[in-house]
Motif scaffolding. Structure first.
Motif, mmCIF file in Angstrom:
data_model
loop_
_atom_site.group_PDB
_atom_site.id
_atom_site.type_symbol
_atom_site.label_atom_id
_atom_site.label_comp_id
_atom_site.label_asym_id
_atom_site.label_seq_id
_atom_site.Cartn_x
_atom_site.Cartn_y
_atom_site.Cartn_z
ATOM 1 N N MET A 143 13.002 -1.893 8.488
ATOM 2 C CA MET A 143 13.702 -0.621 8.329
ATOM 3 C C MET A 143 15.049 -0.801 7.663
ATOM 4 N N THR A 144 15.659 -1.984 7.812
ATOM 5 C CA THR A 144 16.956 -2.207 7.157
ATOM 6 C C THR A 144 16.794 -2.203 5.647
ATOM 7 N N ALA A 145 15.691 -2.733 5.199
ATOM 8 C CA ALA A 145 15.444 -2.761 3.760
ATOM 9 C C ALA A 145 15.377 -1.348 3.196
ATOM 10 N N VAL A 146 14.870 -0.426 4.008
ATOM 11 C CA VAL A 146 14.784 0.967 3.576
ATOM 12 C C VAL A 146 16.176 1.541 3.379
ATOM 13 N N ALA A 147 17.047 1.288 4.361
ATOM 14 C CA ALA A 147 18.386 1.841 4.286
ATOM 15 C C ALA A 147 19.176 1.235 3.137
ATOM 16 N N ALA A 148 18.859 -0.002 2.782
ATOM 17 C CA ALA A 148 19.651 -0.696 1.781
ATOM 18 C C ALA A 148 19.396 -0.167 0.369
ATOM 19 N N TRP A 153 0.696 2.653 12.477
ATOM 20 C CA TRP A 153 1.887 2.907 11.669
ATOM 21 C C TRP A 153 2.037 1.828 10.591
ATOM 22 N N ALA A 154 1.829 0.586 10.980
ATOM 23 C CA ALA A 154 1.960 -0.506 10.013
ATOM 24 C C ALA A 154 0.871 -0.428 8.947
ATOM 25 N N LEU A 155 -0.263 0.135 9.322
ATOM 26 C CA LEU A 155 -1.403 0.157 8.395
ATOM 27 C C LEU A 155 -1.436 1.403 7.517
ATOM 28 N N ARG A 156 -0.558 2.386 7.791
ATOM 29 C CA ARG A 156 -0.782 3.704 7.208
ATOM 30 C C ARG A 156 -0.691 3.705 5.694
ATOM 31 N N ARG A 157 0.045 2.739 5.117
ATOM 32 C CA ARG A 157 0.160 2.720 3.658
ATOM 33 C C ARG A 157 -0.940 1.907 3.001
ATOM 34 N N LEU A 158 -1.571 1.067 3.797
ATOM 35 C CA LEU A 158 -2.659 0.276 3.232
ATOM 36 C C LEU A 158 -3.855 1.188 2.989
ATOM 37 N N THR A 159 -4.618 0.859 1.982
ATOM 38 C CA THR A 159 -5.781 1.694 1.700
ATOM 39 C C THR A 159 -7.020 0.816 1.566
ATOM 40 N N GLY A 160 -8.153 1.490 1.534
ATOM 41 C CA GLY A 160 -9.412 0.811 1.248
ATOM 42 C C GLY A 160 -9.753 -0.273 2.241
ATOM 43 N N TRP A 161 -10.315 -1.346 1.753
ATOM 44 C CA TRP A 161 -10.877 -2.363 2.628
ATOM 45 C C TRP A 161 -9.796 -3.114 3.400
ATOM 46 N N ARG A 181 8.911 -2.519 -1.481
ATOM 47 C CA ARG A 181 7.711 -3.365 -1.513
ATOM 48 C C ARG A 181 7.714 -4.379 -0.386
ATOM 49 N N GLY A 182 8.888 -4.967 -0.129
ATOM 50 C CA GLY A 182 9.004 -6.014 0.889
ATOM 51 C C GLY A 182 8.644 -5.505 2.268
ATOM 52 N N THR A 183 9.169 -4.340 2.631
ATOM 53 C CA THR A 183 8.875 -3.782 3.952
ATOM 54 C C THR A 183 7.388 -3.513 4.100
ATOM 55 N N ARG A 184 6.828 -2.941 3.022
ATOM 56 C CA ARG A 184 5.408 -2.612 3.090
ATOM 57 C C ARG A 184 4.558 -3.845 3.261
ATOM 58 N N LEU A 185 4.925 -4.873 2.506
ATOM 59 C CA LEU A 185 4.203 -6.135 2.598
ATOM 60 C C LEU A 185 4.328 -6.701 4.008
ATOM 61 N N GLY A 186 5.565 -6.633 4.539
ATOM 62 C CA GLY A 186 5.818 -7.156 5.882
ATOM 63 C C GLY A 186 4.983 -6.437 6.930
ATOM 64 N N LEU A 187 4.974 -5.105 6.860
ATOM 65 C CA LEU A 187 4.199 -4.324 7.823
ATOM 66 C C LEU A 187 2.709 -4.634 7.711
ATOM 67 N N GLY A 188 2.251 -4.728 6.475
ATOM 68 C CA GLY A 188 0.832 -5.045 6.256
ATOM 69 C C GLY A 188 0.480 -6.392 6.840
ATOM 70 N N ALA A 192 10.270 7.752 -5.798
ATOM 71 C CA ALA A 192 9.532 8.751 -5.033
ATOM 72 C C ALA A 192 9.187 9.946 -5.904
ATOM 73 N N ALA A 193 10.088 10.267 -6.800
ATOM 74 C CA ALA A 193 9.850 11.424 -7.655
ATOM 75 C C ALA A 193 8.691 11.169 -8.619
ATOM 76 N N SER A 194 8.565 9.914 -9.035
ATOM 77 C CA SER A 194 7.532 9.634 -10.024
ATOM 78 C C SER A 194 6.163 9.432 -9.375
ATOM 79 N N ALA A 195 6.159 8.846 -8.179
ATOM 80 C CA ALA A 195 4.878 8.606 -7.504
ATOM 81 C C ALA A 195 4.976 9.063 -6.066
ATOM 82 N N PRO A 196 4.794 10.334 -5.813
ATOM 83 C CA PRO A 196 5.054 10.866 -4.470
ATOM 84 C C PRO A 196 4.172 10.209 -3.405
ATOM 85 N N GLY A 197 4.797 9.958 -2.264
ATOM 86 C CA GLY A 197 4.037 9.506 -1.115
ATOM 87 C C GLY A 197 3.665 8.038 -1.106
ATOM 88 N N ARG A 198 3.973 7.293 -2.123
ATOM 89 C CA ARG A 198 3.519 5.916 -2.160
ATOM 90 C C ARG A 198 4.671 4.917 -2.021
#
Lengths: 304, 297
Positions: B1-6, A94-102, B26-33, B15-21
C-alpha cells in the motif's frame, strides 16, 4: 404460462417436502422427546426408558464439562470461522482480484482442493503432518518429539479448520469483489483515495450483503462441524471437545442417548438464535436504499 | 500500500488511459499476486505430499525427511487394491459410489419439479415453503443422529446402504431446491409466454425450454450433492458396519491399522479423494451460488 395449477404445483413440491419431513424434521422432533427420557444405548434403560422431564437439562447445566465445551465452541467459531476463514478468504480474494484467467483460477483451485476432500483424508494428512515422531512439521521446525495434538489441541483443530474451510469464503468474496461497480472505484481513485480508503468507503459498503451471508453460513457450519473429532477426538481429556463432539462422545461411546439428545436441542436453539440474529441485521439492511441490491445484480451479470 | 501512496500522479494518468487496470503500481500487484500464490501453495502442500508419497516405495515413504526425488512406483496402489492388508477396499468404494450417486439422482428428480413450482409459477405462500426448506439446514446433523439410529435399530436396517442413501437425499434436498431456484428465476418470463402462445403444454415447456437452459445449473447442483454425500462421515460412521461401510469410514480404519505403511495409506487417501476432487473442480464456478443457496447471486 405453462399450465401448472395449484394442485399441480402442490404435486411438484410434495414429494420433496415428504422426504425432508420424514428424515429431517421428524427426527428433530423426536430428539426433543428423547431429551426428556433416560434412554441409554445398552442396559435396562435401552429396553424400557422412562420419562424424566427436565432432569437431563438440570444435569447438563450443572455439568462443568458442558460449559467448558460451550466455551471451546465459542473460541473455535470465532478463531477458525469468523477470523480465520473469513478474513483469510477475503485477503486471498483481495490479492487475487486483479489477476485474470488461469493465474487466478489455479490458485482458487489449489485452495478449493483442501475444502473438497473428505474429512477423513484431511484429518489423516494433519495427523501425519503433526506426528510426534517422523512428523513433517517437527522435521521442518527442528522440534522433534513435540506432540502438537496433545500440547496444543485447540490451536491445532482451529488451524485444521481454517485450512479446510477457507476456500468457501475466498470464492464468495471473489465473486463479491467482481460485483463492485468499477465506476465507483474509479471516482474514488480520481479523488485520491488510498487503497485502504477505497476498501473502507467503496468496497465494503458494496459487498455488505455478501459479508453478512458469508458470516452467517460460516458461523453455522463451524458451530455444527463434527470433523475436528477425527483429528483429536475431543481430547486430551476434553481439551478440544467442541459441542458436536461432546454430543457424539456422550451419546454414542458414552451410551447416554437421552442426555445427548438434550444437548442437541440446546445446540439447535443456539443455531436458531444465531440465524435470527443475522436475519434481523439483514432485514435492517434491506430496509435501506436499494443500492446494494443493484450492485448485487450487477455482480451476478459480471460473474455469470 | 505504501507503493500506492508514493506514486499517485503517474497512477492517475495511467488510470485515465486504461480504466480499472492500474489501481496499484506494477510492483504492488506483482507482490499481491505472489503472496496469493504462496498461500495457494501452502494450502495444497499436504495434498502434494499425499499424492507424491502414494507413488513412493514404503522405505522412502517411511523416511522422516521429505523424499521429493525418490523413484516413483505403483507399489502402494498395488498393495492397496490387492488387499494385502486383508481389507478389500472395493466393497466400500462401490458403497460410496452407490450412496452418493443414487442419492444425488433422487435429489435431482425431486428438486427440479419442486424448484420449478416454487419459482416459475409461485404457489401461494411459496416464500413460507422456501423458508421451510432453508430452516432445515439449521438443524445440526448430530441432532438427527440419535432418532435415526433408533429407527434403524427398530427396523433392523442398521448397516444398510439404502437407509444411508435416503438420509443423504433428504439432507441434500434443501440445498438443491434453493440452488436450482436461483437458476430458474433467471429465465425471462417472456420465454414462457412465447411457449404458451405457441400452444406448448407443461411437459413440452419443461423438456424443450426449461431443461436446456438450466442444465448447467442442474449439473453443478448434482456435483455438489455428490460431494456432500461422498464426504459424509457422521452418519456413515454410526449407521453402517461391515457390509454398508463407505469409503471415508473405511479409510479412517485403514489409517489406524496400516498407519506404518505410509505409501499404501497415501494411495488409499488419494483414491478416496479422487472422485470429489474431480467433482469439485467441475463445479468450482457455481459452488458459491449453490452453497449460499442463491443468497449472493
Amino acid at each position: 404460462m405453462a399450465g401448472l395449477g395449484r394442485f399441480g404445483a402442490g404435486a411438484f413440491v410434495a414429494p420433496a417436502l415428504a422426504l425432508i419431513g420424514l428424515f429431517l424434521v421428524f427426527p428433530a422432533l423426536w430428539t426433543i422427546y428423547l431429551g426428556m427420557t433416560d434412554y441409554r444405548l445398552t442396559g435396562l434403560q435401552a429396553v424400557d426408558p422412562s420419562f424424566v422431564g427436565l432432569d437431563n437439562y438440570e444435569q447438563i447445566l450443572g455439568d462443568p464439562a458442558f460449559w467448558r465445551s460451550l466455551r471451546l465452541t465459542l473460541v473455535f467459531v470465532l478463531a477458525s470461522g469468523i477470523v480465520g476463514q473469513s478474513l483469510l478468504g477475503f485477503a486471498i480474494a483481495w490479492a487475487l482480484r486483479r489477476l485474470t484467467g488461469w493465474l487466478k483460477s489455479v490458485v482458487e483451485t489449489l485452495v478449493l482442493a483442501a475444502w473438497v476432500i473428505p474429512a477423513s483424508v484431511a484429518s489423516f494428512l494433519w495427523i501425519a503432518l503433526l506426528d510426534r515422531r517422523g512428523g513433517t512439521l517437527n522435521e521442518i521446525l527442528g522440534t522433534q518429539g513435540t506432540a502438537w495434538l496433545i500440547e496444543h489441541p485447540m490451536a491445532m483443530i482451529i488451524i485444521f479448520n481454517i485450512w479446510v474451510g477457507t476456500a468457501f469464503s475466498m470464492l464468495l468474496f471473489s465473486s463479491a469483489l467482481a460485483s463492485v461497480p468499477p465506476s465507483q472505484l474509479e471516482s474514488a481513485r480520481m479523488a485520491g483515495a488510498s487503497g485502504w480508503q477505497q476498501l473502507r468507503d467503496v468496497v465494503i459498503p458494496n459487498i455488505r450483503g455478501h459479508i453478512l451471508t458469508n458470516t452467517l453460513l460460516i458461523t453455522l457450519w463451524t458451530f455444527n462441524t463434527f470433523t475436528p473429532y477425527l483429528v483429536t477426538a475431543g481430547g486430551p481429556n476434553g481439551a478440544s471437545e467442541i459441542l458436536a463432539v461432546y454430543i457424539y462422545n456422550t451419546a454414542i461411546p458414552g451410551g447416554q442417548l437421552g442426555v445427548g439428545a438434550a444437548i442437541s436441542l440446546i445446540m439447535l436453539l443456539i443455531n436458531l438464535v444465531i440465524a435470527l440474529g443475522y436475519l434481523r441485521v439483514g432485514r435492517a439492511r434491506a430496509a435501506r436504499p436499494a443500492e446494494a441490491t443493484a450492485a448485487e445484480t450487477a455482480g451476478g451479470a459480471a460473474t455469470s | 500500500m505504501t507503493a500506492v501512496a508514493a506514486a499517485p500522479r503517474t497512477r492517475r494518468v495511467r488510470a485515465a488511459s486504461a480504466p480499472g487496470r492500474t489501481r496499484e503500481s506494477r510492483g504492488t500487484r506483482l507482490g499481491l499476486g505472489l503472496a496469493a500464490w504462496a498461500v495457494g501453495l501452502l494450502f495444497v502442500l499436504p495434498l502434494v505430499w499425499m499424492v507424491l508419497t502414494s507413488f513412493h516405495s514404503e522405505t522412502d515413504a517411511a523416511s522422516p525427511s521429505p523424499q521429493v526425488f525418490a523413484p516413483l512406483t505403483l507399489e502402494g496402489y498395488r498393495s492397496f487394491f490387492g488387499a494385502e492388508s486383508g481389507a478389500n477396499p472395493w466393497p466400500t468404494l462401490i458403497n460410496s459410489l452407490w450412496a452418493a450417486g443414487v442419492s444425488t439422482l433422487v435429489v435431482i428428480l425431486l428438486a427440479v419439479p419442486a424448484a420449478y413450482a416454487l419459482s416459475v409459477k409461485p404457489v401461494r405462500k411459496w416464500s413460507d415453503v422456501m423458508f421451510f426448506f432453508l430452516s432445515t439446514k439449521f438443524l445440526p446433523a448430530v441432532a438427527g443422529l440419535m432418532p435415526l439410529y433408533l429407527i434403524a435399530g427398530r427396523l433392523q436396517i442398521l448397516d444398510n446402504i439404502w437407509f444411508l442413501l435416503i438420509i443423504y437425499a433428504a439432507m441434500n434436498l434443501p440445498i438443491a431446491v434453493w440452488m436450482l431456484r436461483s437458476f430458474l428465476v433467471d429465465i425471462p418470463p417472456a420465454l414462457f409466454e412465447a411457449a404458451s402462445l405457441d400452444g406448448a403444454g407443461l411437459m413440452t415447456t419443461l423438456r424443450s425450454i426449461i431443461l436446456p437452459i438450466i442444465s448447467p445449473g442442474v449439473a453443478a447442483t448434482a456435483l455438489i450433492c455428490f460431494i456432500f454425500a461422498w464426504n459424509e462421515m457422521l452418519f456413515a460412521r454410526v449407521l453402517t458396519g461391515v457390509t454398508a461401510g463407505t469409503a471415508p469410514v473405511f479409510l479412517t480404519g485403514f489409517v489406524t491399522s496400516q498407519g506404518q505403511f505410509l505409501a499404501q495409506v497415501c494411495a488409499a487417501a488419494t483414491i478416496v479423494s479422487l472422485p470429489v476432487l474431480i467433482a469439485g473442480f467441475a463445479a468450482q464456478d457455481k459452488l458459491v451460488q449453490g452453497l449460499s443457496m442463491g443468497a449472493v447471486k
